[in-house]
Every structure is written in structure tokens, then in C-alpha cells.
Scaffold this active site. Structure first.
Site, short mmCIF file in Angstrom:
data_model
loop_
_atom_site.label_atom_id
_atom_site.label_comp_id
_atom_site.label_asym_id
_atom_site.label_seq_id
_atom_site.Cartn_x
_atom_site.Cartn_y
_atom_site.Cartn_z
N GLN C 239 0.22 -1.32 0.23
CA GLN C 239 0.46 -0.12 -0.11
C GLN C 239 1.33 1.08 0.00
O GLN C 239 0.09 2.50 -0.47
CB GLN C 239 -0.98 -0.28 1.01
CG GLN C 239 -1.82 -0.82 1.26
CD GLN C 239 -3.18 -0.85 2.51
OE1 GLN C 239 -3.91 -1.83 2.34
NE2 GLN C 239 -3.90 0.23 1.77
N CYS C 387 -9.63 2.44 8.46
CA CYS C 387 -9.33 3.38 8.70
C CYS C 387 -8.23 4.42 9.30
O CYS C 387 -7.31 3.12 8.81
CB CYS C 387 -10.25 3.51 10.38
SG CYS C 387 -8.87 2.43 11.34
N GLU C 762 -13.65 5.69 4.40
CA GLU C 762 -13.02 4.73 5.69
C GLU C 762 -14.38 4.77 6.77
O GLU C 762 -14.34 4.37 7.67
CB GLU C 762 -11.67 5.41 6.31
CG GLU C 762 -10.34 4.42 5.57
CD GLU C 762 -8.97 4.73 5.57
OE1 GLU C 762 -9.35 5.71 6.37
OE2 GLU C 762 -8.02 3.91 5.25
#
Lengths: 164, 283, 808
Positions: C239, C387, C762
Site C-alpha cells: 500500500q 480507517c 473509511e
């Protein structure tokens, strides 16, 4: 090492012959041996359906089938459903209805959905949800997948009516 | 998750199957749909040097429906769901099959595999006990029959000898009302508690009832006393509670991720009450 | 017909911001032509596989690789002893701790990497794993963080000095050998005073259970060392590919220009793919040792057991209020279970992430937060699962505390929220725990949500249901879950936020081609968010070229500009801003070119959708397409050829998306089975770039929230065995268990973001979890329940009902 078997498969209309260990999983045969990388490996315990292909007319989780069991079988993967110039109605519907995000579950989803619509050309939303319950998606929450499949069914049905 | 190596056999007939079984004893296992066995092999919890695939063996794929119903070992849950004659003669078979695993697994999962594996989580064993089915086993000494209610000994331990193959299940066309009620966490899960119920009604009273429970002991549980508690009653609350109490006396659940024993017993009672009510309403 | 093309038609033709543009990614994904890491196949490639510990805590007495090495097709078996000379047997974590790459004398959690087998294919590798003989000596296992802080058992001998003293950790002094850090924010004394003086105080302890992001694609990589040219290429599920390159360079000593990191298509991340894992290091080493490419792909069990869990916070709270319900103070203490190594993915200065957003959407004048991090015999991780850093924990905490306070005050929880919301005119708002909220209009969103679901009607229905239940007419209760969340995303200002010293800016580089098409490259990487679609939309609006003519490329560190990657909803707030800013640089140069071509002064032309027009004479114009051609092919005095721009964007602040969610749930008191009858989600993510994609993100985030709230957990037994290692037991809902969601929105742009966007990916997870949980809790409020822990699976709901005496 166990002795290798002579295996014959028809994959997406093409005949394939090779030697393989019987324990080779069909998903690895497709992905590693035949470079058909549309079906994916997600859970490996037959829960997620990312590896779904059609084997002799049945939706099958190819991570839970030995190539030996598939010897002689006719296999269709996402690659065999449509071509860039002639997309399967589900391939179009998933794009139109935002039925995918990361794309990892998508080949298994569409392959499974194609079988579902063959068996039940006019499903209710509930039947789609039940019939797709062998395929997990982590991104979409399924709402747009269900919408895509219903849209594809509607398109197929109106095409059929027009032809009649 | 990669399984260990094995020799693969795909005999054309039962003689061929038996020959491999006799040669290799408990080093050999038959495979039908493989959806119980293959994950175990991939997790290397099952090591099977000789795998015998039954797919080419003739005569294991048929469903015959009459006063007696026979279902071949290789008949899949998908076949059961699609078979109209069976669905009308023994609707509990369809109702239960729809609650097993998911669509892909039901294309592969067979009656034979589900009943013969002895996994307490499988749904067919309890169902077969409810229907008082008889299993046909073929071995080197020929065929023999075992009542489903006598078949299960412990988890993965059954009356089947290593050299035997379960070839079909047979039961009388069920009478009266039915219900297969299953609580699970999600599609694809085994039962937290499941109940198979058949009730025969005579006028306003229950003539007979058959009750079996799934995944609440290390074997399926046919609760003869639970059925008896309903017989001769109007299946009122008192009778249902007596049946539930009898069933609770027969089960012996263990704690797992689905919950502690106390909850399983509670769920078993709730599920059985609902199954009885539904079966009675259909009787 | 010779109809004049209107301005609106020209704008529509661009496919810019605000339109429901179909995704350009979908063509390949729907045809099975995605390119995920396991699809990569290089000549001569070998496969790696791990020998893993069956024990949660054990000393390793010996490792014998002879039988494995004797297996035909096995090329190497690496152990810590092989990595030690390279200094790679341990590696730094993202949290300032270090972590064993391969077990160095002991193991600290079940599934820990002990040896790495390299073989010709994955079947041989798996067979060889079975043949590595490891002798373990079991040690006492500590799985409870409170026990860990009392236990004599030392988990990390490497963090205890020879004299028995405890050297400071990365975040200051440590109180016990199993203690990692204490992090404090806010005013302790003042808050405790407010709490002790308050007319009303609600106290509660809540456990936010351990879970896992579980993307459908597991983690993996292919390492390929080209010894001839000294270049390492590392493909993987990253990521943050650029950060991975820097980290690989720092720990391996390979110069950064000799490392190319590529994130191909990623099959979902949700935080799981932020960290650096032993599999990556071992694969790199194996490729260096063998000189050929080495692939490592974890299986699902390895994924759930070893790479990056989320949550595992014990949160104790006290919330003080006036009798009328005005909140006067908030006190929070967290005991954070970090597992065997502190590998949390948080910005350096925030060892508990942005947990200090826990004052939520409310104007709370005084607050205090303390977090104690603890080592246990569990897997390391602590990533932000869909999140921003620990924001789900914070929002869950405050949204549960509000409900508990409502009970204490005997007030309606919707009204309690309303009277405590930060008001629109208070923004920018300074929170008691140190944040500056950029913008918000909570009252408007809240009222819209309550009206949309007919909140009064729902409460009346619920009251009737309670009556019916008490009268024996039904066994189903009805819960109404409320949540008003405020997120904090878009990390972040470099002055506050770095990871391993890498500042958390992001970047975009644009190259316009002579024919008026373009390529833009970013430092982020999509994992399903549709960056190739939405970033092109931002650019289309900014530079006036059609989105369809703009290629977006990410994930290849050789070509993309440096950036910190995609997690914490930071792509739109940071890279999206960089994209807009780079686009504006393009436009600035285009303006000069246009002025030259139109033979007017620079200030006499203005941008108009897809062209520059002469002010007051719109019939005199040059389209961006014409300008692009001129930029390359016309000699313009004082302007160098070409049309390119790059922007590195360091955001001045975070963004603060918010939303109002309402869930209506029926609960079967006897079985514990829940049925979500309705879920309404209003999101305010500022400017909306692509409503179709936003809606998809909301559906997905809510579904992940449903999973976490209703059953998804990584559970351990007392011996540290993972009880939920496969998808039979680790709850991922199917289409059958998931409802249809109603989505809605308000738009409160971020004042500091170039296009006003705040990020949305998120929010639905952050807001969804407490909303589902509040619905369950609310169903039992009439029967005296204050709080019951997640996950609300069947047996736990049954237990709650049972303890309330609802089973007769």
C-alpha cells in the site's frame, strides 16, 4: 514424489494435454500451467469463491478440486466468457453498475453469475443473493454486484423477448 | 495450503474400487465431491496415500422415487434440490439441502460423502436418522445394510469398515409434515444447532414423530424419546416441551466458536421447538 | 444541425469532477486480465514458504534442515543464523520497535516465522516445510494484556538490560518488562477535577476486540535480484511502495536507485498491506542468495494468523455532564494489546494513532487520554483496518460513551448528541485533545438523517415492540443504532506526521502529450478505490482535457513520484490535492502559451472549462488541446518547450469527514440472530469527485463494519492458539447476510484542500461499527442494558439477553 498422470482438459474450448501430479489443484493448473490467471486464490478452503470456474456445467471452486478429478473435463473460466470485442452481458453489467472495486473476486463472481443466470434466467434479488452466497467480496458490500446481475438478467430477457 | 502427494485411482466399477481398498487398507480413501476431504488434505490434517475417485463408477448417480426412495451415493445436493419427484415425495430433502454450504459446494457435495464421512457438522446424517434411512455398504464380502440410526459411533468413526464403500441410502417415502431447521452464523457455516423433524398427524393428534439433531454431539442424535413425547398428543406446548426436554437429554454439545455449551443447548431447544411447530403446521 | 455547443456540454464532455464516470479499471478486471502479484511469473522463479511456530511462546532449541534440503527441488532453507551475518534477522517496525524476521532463539506468537524454504515450485516448498525439524521448549504464554503487565514472564528479553533495568522504548519510559509505552494527551488533573465535580458521570469499560483486515488477496511478493546490473526489483502487495523502497534500501544496504518496487493490481488492502513483513525480507534475501526471482504468497491461514491484525483495545471511559446533558469532560484510558512486537502502523509521534480524536463530533471543553501499549503472545500488527490510525477505536469509544451517558441521563441519545455537537460557526474548531477540525455542519446532517428515517416514528414503533415483548406477543426486539462520527484523515502535515522518518506528503507528476492527452503519475496506489478513474476526473476539471484521454499510473517507484501511499483515506486529501496543484501549474503555463497564441497579454486570457478565452471575447480562444500541441511544436519566446508539472503536496491540516448513520435492527432474543432491517448512511466527505465511487465505498465500508460488529474476530485460546484461522470461523459475510443500504450526503468542503475534498473510503467503516453496535445495545436498553461488548454474534447476544433475564 507420486507419479505423474497424463491429463486431458478442455479449457475455454481449447484442448490441453500435459503430465501432472494428481494432487495438483485445478486452480494451480489453470494459473501456473496454462497461464489462465483470471480465477484467483482467496481462502483455499472453499469459502470465498474467487477461484470459481465452470467444470462440466457446474460452478466449481477450483481450489478444492484436484486436476486428476478434472481429467477429461470441460472447463470454462472468465477468459472464456467473452472477448474484448464481444463482452459477456455480465462483464458489461458489472462495469455499468459499479459491481467491482479491487477486482479480485470479480472473475469468480461473474463466472458464478453466468451459471446462475443460465439456471435461473429471471431471478429475484433474494435468489441472486442466495445464488451468489458462495462468492465473497470485501469491497462492494454486494449491493452493486446484485444490481449488476439483475441488470444483466433484464438485458438478457429483453433480448430474448425481442427475438421471439 | 498444499496437500501431500498421493496416488490417484479412478476405477470404472465397484470391483476396481474394492480392489484398491483391499490392497491399501486404511491407506486408501474414496473421494466423491471431496469438499470435506480436500480441505483437510490441504491443511495436512489428513494424509491419504491412495485416493479413489468414484466419479466413473456406474450406478451411483440415480434417484428413484416410489414408496421407497433410493439415492445413490454420488448424487449431489444440487441434484437433490433440482429433482422435482424427490422434492415432492420427500420435501425435507430439498429443504435441508438448500441449507448446506453454498451453491458451488452443493454442485460437488454428495449424499454419500456427507453421510459416510462421519463429520458431526454434516447435515445429511441427522436427516437420514430422522427418515430412518438404511445405508448400503459394499465390501469384499458383498453388500450389507446398516440403519442410519446405528451407523455413527463418534466423530469420523462409523460402522463402515475401511474396505467398504457406502453406495446408496434408502428410506420409505416420508409421511406427514416436515421441517429442517438450522441455525448457522452465515452461509457456508456448519450448524450451531439443526433439527430434522417429520410428524404424522391423525385427526388432531400426532400419530408418530421422528426427530434428529445435527452438530450437537460427536455424532448426529436421533432422539427417539423426543419423537415419542409428541406421539399421541395434540402437539401442544406441554408436548413440545416434553420433546425438547427429551432431546436435551440426548445431546452432548461441545464449546466452539459458535458458542459455549449452555448456548448450544438453548439454541437446540429453540430450533427444535420451531422445527416441530413448522412440521406440525405442514402435517 | 449546426447547434452551438454549450459551456455545460463542453464540461460534460470532459468527464470531470462530480460526474458518475464509469471506471476505466473495470475492462481488465471483468475480463480476468488484472495483474496481481501472484499473476507475475518470471523465468526461473522459485517459491518461498515458511516453517511457522505451532507455539505462542517457546524457546527454540534447535532447527535441523537436513531432511528438507535432501528433498529434490529444494534450493535453500534460511534460518535466523543465515540472516544474522547480513544483519537481517531482525528488522525495524513501523512503530520504532524491531521484529524478528526469522525466529532468533525464541518465538513470541503462534505462526511466527521460523525458517524460510526456497524450492522449485510451491508444492515442493510445502512438502519441505514439513521436513524441517524444529525442537521447541514451551514457555509460559501470556495472552491477556492486564495479566501481561503483572506477569513475571518476560516476553522481550532483548528489551531488558543486563542489570534488569528497562531502557526507554521508542515512545519513552516503560513501566514493566511487558510494557511498551504510555502516551498521554490532554489535561489529566483538570479532567479528573471536572469528572469529580460533575453532576452526572457515566463510566464504562469496553473491549474493541482484535480483528483483521483480511483482503481477499493475501499478502505476497516477487523479489528479483539482477546480479549483473546490481538491481533489485520487488513486486508486491504494497500500500506504500515508495516507503517500502526506502525501508528495503535502509535495511539491506542496496542503494535506493538500484531498487525498483512495483505494486501491481492489489486485491484489497484495508490496512493489511501497509506493513513490511518477514516474507518480503526473506524473499529479497533468497533472491540475492540464489540469483533468481523468488515468489512468496501467504495462504489465508498465514494471513489471518500473522500479518497485521487490527484493534484489540480495552477502553475505559468517564464522561461528565450537567443534568441537562451538556458534556463537560471526557476521560479515557486504553490498554492496547500490541502482540509480540510493536508493529503498529502509526505516524511516529502517535503511538496510538489518532485515538485523540475520541472527543468525536462534540464540543467537549476538557479531556484527557492515556494509552498503555502492552506486549503479549499474539501476532504483531495494529494497523488501521479501513480507517485512519486508530480512528475506528476512537469513534466507537465516544459513540458508545454518548449512549451510556444518555442512559445515565435518561435522555434520548439523538437529542443528547444534538445539544453537544460542535456548531457550524465554531469551525475551525480546536478540540481539547489537540486537533483543529477544518469544517463541519453536524446539525444539518443530523436533522436530515433523523427526518429521512422518521426517527420519532421508529422510537414509537420500538416502544410498542417493547410492550409487545413484555406481553409475550413477540420474541423479537428492535434496536435503533445511532452514530454521528467525525473522522480525521489525510495524514498529514509533515511537521506532525511521518512514518519511520518519512514525511507524509504525497505527489503527482503530469505530462501532457502533444495531441492533448496526458499521463499523470502519483505516489499513491489504488487497491480498488478507482484512482485511475477519479484522479483523471480531478485533472479533467483542472486542465480541461477529457478524463478519457488521461492515463493515471501508480505503484512503480521507477516512474512515479515519491509518495507515502494509500491508507488512512489519504489518497484524495493528499495525492488528490497534489493532482489539483500540479494541474494548476499546467494551467499556468498553458495560460502563457494561450496568451502568446492569441496575441494578448497573459492577464487578458482566462480559463474556461476546456480552453483559454480572451476576456470579454469568448469567440477568441485556444483549446487546451491546441495549447498542448503548441507547447511542443511551436517556438514561443521565453517559454521552454513541453507541458509538464509536478507537485509535492504537504497538507496544512488533516481533513475531517463526518456523517450521520442510523441502523434499524431486529433481534431474535432466543437465537441471538440479528436482522438489519434498514441502514441509512449520510456522508459528508466535502466535494464529491465521483458519486458512483463514493456510494460503492460506502456500501463496502458498511459491510466491513457489519462484519466487525457482528462477529468478525481473531480469537485466541489461553495457550495462544488462534481459534479463527480460516474463513469458516473468521466472519466475512456473504451477499445473503448483507442488507441494502440507503446512502445520502451533505457537502461541506474542506476549506484548506484545493478542491475541498475530504476522503470517504473509511468513513463508513469508522461510523458503521458503532452504529451496528449501538443498535444491538439499544435493543436491550429498555431492559436495563448499559453496554455489551462486540462482536455481537449469536451466542454473545443470547448471553446478554440471558443475563437480563429475557429467557424466562
Amino acid at each position: 514424489m507420486a507419479k505423474k498422470m497424463h491429463i486431458k482438459l478442455t479449457v475455454n474450448g481449447q484442448e490441453e494435454e500435459f503430465l501432472a501430479e494428481p494432487r495438483e489443484l485445478l486452480i494451480h493448473t489453470l494459473r501456473e500451467r496454462l497461464n489462465i490467471t483470471g480465477p484467483h486464490i482467496g481462502c483455499e478452503t472453499s469459502h470465498c469463491g474467487a477461484c470459481t470456474v465452470t467444470v462440466n456445467g457446474k460452478s466449481v471452486k477450483s481450489c478444492t478440486m484436484f486436476v486428476a478429478q478434472a481429467d477429461g473435463a470441460d472447463v470454462t473460466t472468465i477468459e472464456g466468457l467473452g472477448s474484448p470485442d464481444n463482452l459477456h452481458v455480465l462483464q458489461r453489467a458489472f462495469k455499468e453498475n459499479h459491481g467491482l472495486q479491487c477486482g479480485f473476486c470479480t472473475p469468480g463472481m461473474i463466472t458464478r453469475a453466468s451459471k446462475l443466470l443460465e439456471e435461473n434466467p429471471n431471478p429475484t434479488e433474494e435468489e441472486v443473493r442466495f445464488g451468489m452466497a458462495g462468492n465473497l467480496c470485501r469491497c462492494t458490500g454486494y449491493q452493486n454486484i446484485v444490481k449488476s446481475i439483475l441488470a444483466a438478467a433484464a438485458e438478457l430477457n429483453s433480448a430474448k423477448e425481442a427475438a421471439e | 495450503m498444499i496437500p501431500g502427494a498421493f496416488e490417484y485411482h479412478r476405477p470404472k466399477d465397484m470391483e476396481g474400487v474394492l480392489a484398491v481398498l483391499q490392497e491399501h487398507g486404511d491407506d486408501a480413501r474414496v473421494i466423491a465431491g471431496g469438499h470435506s476431504l480436500i480441505p483437510m488434505m490441504k491443511l495436512r490434517m489428513a494424509d491419504i496415500p491412495h485416493l479413489i475417485d468414484l466419479q466413473d463408477v456406474q450406478g451411483l448417480n440415480s434417484i428413484t422415487v416410489g414408496d421407497t426412495i433410493t439415492i445413490g451415493a454420488m448424487v449431489t445436493q444440487h441434484h437433490i434440490i433440482e429433482n422435482h419427484a424427490l422434492a415432492s415425495a420427500a420435501p425435507i430433502m430439498r429443504e435441508a439441502s438448500l441449507q448446506i454450504a453454498d451453491p458451488q459446494v452443493r454442485y460437488m457435495g454428495t449424499v454419500g460423502g456427507n453421510v459416510a464421512n462421519g463429520d458431526p457438522g454434516n447435515d445429511m446424517p441427522g436427516l437420514m436418522q430422522c427418515l430412518d434411512a438404511t445405508f448400503t455398504l459394499v465390501g469384499p464380502d458383498g453388500e450389507r445394510e446398516v440403519a442410519a440410526r446405528d451407523f455413527y459411533e463418534a466423530a469420523y468413526m462409523t460402522d463402515r469398515e475401511d474396505e467398504e464403500v457406502l453406495t446408496q441410502v434408502r428410506f420409505d417415502k416420508p409421511q406427514g409434515g416436515f421441517a429442517y431447521e438450522k441455525q448457522k452464523r452465515k452461509i457456508g457455516d456448519y450448524a450451531t444447532a439443526a433439527a430434522a423433524v417429520q410428524i404424522v398427524k391423525d385427526g388432531d393428534t400426532c400419530a408418530s414423530a421422528s426427530i434428529a439433531m445435527t452438530n450437537l454431539s460427536d455424532t448426529p442424535i436421533y432422539s427417539e424419546d423426543a419423537g415419542a413425547a409428541l406421539a399421541g398428543t395434540t402437539v401442544d406446548d406441554t408436548a413440545i416441551e416434553a420433546a425438547v426436554a427429551a432431546m436435551l437429554g440426548d445431546i452432548d454439545p461441545t464449546e466452539d466458536n459458535r458458542g459455549p455449551i449452555e448456548f448450544k443447548r438453548h439454541a437446540a431447544a429453540v430450533i427444535l421447538r420451531r422445527a416441530i411447530a413448522r412440521a406440525w403446521s405442514r402435517a | 444541425m449546426n447547434k452551438e455547443i454549450t459551456r455545460q456540454e463542453r464540461a460534460d464532455a470532459l468527464g470531470g469532477m462530480g460526474c458518475k464516470r464509469k471506471r476505466v479499471e473495470d475492462a481488465r478486471f471483468t475480463q480476468g486480465k488484472g495483474n496481481y502479484v501472484d499473476d507475475i511469473k518470471l523465468p526461473g522463479m522459485l517459491f518461498g514458504d515458511f516453517v511457522r511456530s505451532p507455539y505462542a511462546h517457546a524457546r527454540i532449541k534447535s532447527i535441523n534442515t537436513d531432511r528438507a534440503m535432501a528433498l529434490d527441488g529444494v534450493v535453500a532453507v534460511l534460518t535466523a543464523d543465515d540472516l544474522r551475518p547480513l544483519g537481517l534477522h531482525w528488522m525495524p517496525t513501523l512503530a520504532g520497535d524491531k521484529q524478528m524476521v526469522l525466529a532468533d532463539g525464541k518465538v513470541l506468537f503462534q505462526g511466527q516465522e521460523v525458517a524460510y524454504v526456497v524450492a522449485k515450485d510451491r508444492y515442493i516448498a510445502a512438502d519441505a516445510v514439513e521436513l524441517v525439524d524444529v525442537e521447541y521448549e514451551e514457555l509460559p504464554v501470556v495472552v491477556d494484556p492486564f495479566e501481561a503487565l503483572k506477569s513475571d514472564t518476560v516476553l522481550r528479553e532483548d528489551l531488558v538490560a543486563e542489570d534488569g533495568s528497562l531502557p526507554d522504548g521508542a515512545h519513552g519510559p516503560r513501566k514493566h518488562h511487558n510494557h511498551i509505552f504510555t502516551w498521554e494527551v490532554g489535561e489529566k488533573d483538570a479532567t479528573e477535577q471536572v469528572v469529580s465535580d460533575a453532576a452526572v458521570v457515566a463510566e464504562e469499560t469496553m473491549y474493541y476486540h482484535r480483528t483483521h483486515p483480511c483482503p481477499l488477496e493475501t499478502c505476497g511478493c516477487v523479489a528479483s535480484m539482477d546480479k549483473v546490473n546490481g538491481k533489485l526489483t520487488l513486486y508486491g502487495t504494497f500500500q506504500a511502495p515508495h516507503a517500502i523502497r526506502t525501508v528495503v534500501s535502509l535495511i539491506s544496504g542496496i542503494e535506493e536507485h538500484n531498487i525498483r518496487v512495483v505494486s501491481p493490481d492489489i486485491g484489497g488492502g484495508f490496512g493489511n498491506k501497509v506493513g513490511a513483513y518477514p516474507g518480503y525480507v526473506c524473499s529479497v534475501v533468497a533472491s540475492i542468495v540464489t540469483g533468481v526471482p523468488v515468489k512468496w504468497i501467504e495462504d489465508r491461514m498465514e494471513n489471518l494468523m500473522t500479518t497485521a491484525f487490527a484493534r484489540d483495545y480495552w477502553m475505559k471511559g468517564k464522561i461528565a455532564a450537567t443534568p441537562e446533558g451538556k458534556i463537560t469532560g471526557l476521560w479515557c484510558h486504553v490498554t492496547a494489546d500490541h502482540g509480540g512486537f510493536d508493529a503498529c502502523a502509526d505516524p511516529t509521534k502517535f503511538p496510538a494513532g489518532f485515538m485523540n480524536i475520541c472527543t468525536g463530533s462534540y464540543d467537549i471543553p476538557t479531556a484527557y487520554l492515556a494509552v498503555d501499549g502492552v506486549y503479549t503472545n499474539k501476532a504483531p500488527g495494529g494497523v488501521s483496518y479501513r480507517c485512519s490510525f486508530r480512528v475506528t477505536e476512537a469513534v466507537y469509544f465516544i459513540e458508545r460513551m454518548i449512549e451510556v451517558l444518555a442512559i445515565e441521563l435518561n435522555m434520548d441519545a439523538a437529542e443528547l448528541r444534538r445539544i453537544n455537537f460542535i456548531k457550524k460557526d465554531q469551525f475551525p474548531y480546536q478540540s481539547a485533545l489537540g486537533w483543529e477540525y477544518d469544517s463541519g455542519d453536524y446539525h444539518t446532517a443530523w436533522d436530515k438523517a433523523l427526518k429521512a428515517v422518521d426517527y420519532e416514528g421508529l422510537r414509537a414503533e420500538q416502544a410498542q415492540r417493547v410492550e409487545d415483548f413484555k406481553a409475550g406477543k413477540t420474541r423479537k426486539l428492535m434496536g435503533i443504532g445511532l452514530t454521528h462520527f467525525t473522522e480525521i484523515v489525510g495524514a498529514g502535515p509533515v511537521k506532525n506526521c511521518d512514518i519511520l522518518g518519512l514525511g507524509m506528503f504525497d505527489s503527482c507528476e503530469i505530462r501532457i502529450h502533444p495531441t492533448g492527452s496526458a499521463i499523470a503519475r502519483l505516489g499513491t496506489i489504488s487497491q480498488g478505490q478507482g484512482h485511475a478513474t477519479t484522479f483523471a476526473q480531478i485533472l479533467a476539471t483542472e486542465i480541461g482535457l477529457p478524463a478519457d484521454n488521461i492515463t493515471i499510473e501508480e505503484g512503480d517507484t521507477d516512474t512515479a513520484p515519491y509518495g507515502l501511499g494509500t491508507y488512512g483515506s489519504r489518497s484524495t486529501p493528499v495525492a488528490g490535492a497534489a493532482t489539483a496543484m500540479a494541474g494548476r501549474k499546467i494551467r499556468a503555463k498553458a495560460q502563457m502559451i494561450a496568451a502568446y497564441l492569441l496575441e494578448v497579454h497573459d492577464d487578458d486570457v482566462e480559463f474556461d472549462v476546456d480552453r483559454f478565452v480572451v476576456k470579454g471575447a469568448p469567440e477568441k480562444f485556444k483549446t487546451m488541446k491546441e495549447i498542448a500541441f503548441a507547447a511542443y511544436n511551436q517556438a514561443i519566446p521565453g517559454i521552454e518547450p513541453g507541458l509538464e508539472a509536478v507537485s509535492y503536496y504537504d497538507p496544512p491540516n488533516m481533513t475531517y469527514p463526518f456523517g450521520a448513520y442510523i441502523c434499524v435492527m431486529d433481534i431474535d432474543v432466543d437465537t441471538g440472530v440479528t436482522d438489519i432491517r434498514r441502514f441509512y448512511a449520510l456522508d459528508d466527505c466535502g466535494t464529491r469527485i465521483n458519486p458512483m465511487i463514493i456510494e460503492g465505498q460506502v456500501h463496502g465500508g458498511l459491510t466491513e463494519a457489519l462484519a466487525v460488529a457482528l462477529g468478525q474476530e481473531i480469537a485466541y485460546d489461553d495457550m495462544g492458539n488462534v481459534k479463527t484461522g480460516t474463513l469458516m470461523d473468521f466472519f466475512l459475510p456473504t451477499a445473503w447476510e448483507v442488507p441494502n443500504y440507503e446512502t445520502d450526503h451533505t457537502v461541506t468542503p474542506s476549506p484548506h484542500h484545493p478542491i475541498g475534498a475530504k476522503g470517504v473510503g473509511e468513513s463508513p467503516h469508522v461510523g458503521g461499527v458503532p452504529c451496528f453496535s449501538n443498535a444491538v445495545n439499544d435493543a436491550f436498553r429498555a431492559f436495563g442494558l448499559r453496554h455489551t461488548h462486540m462482536p455481537h454474534d449469536h451466542w454473545r447476544i443470547w448471553k446478554t439477553a440471558n443475563e437480563l433475564g429475557l429467557h424466562g
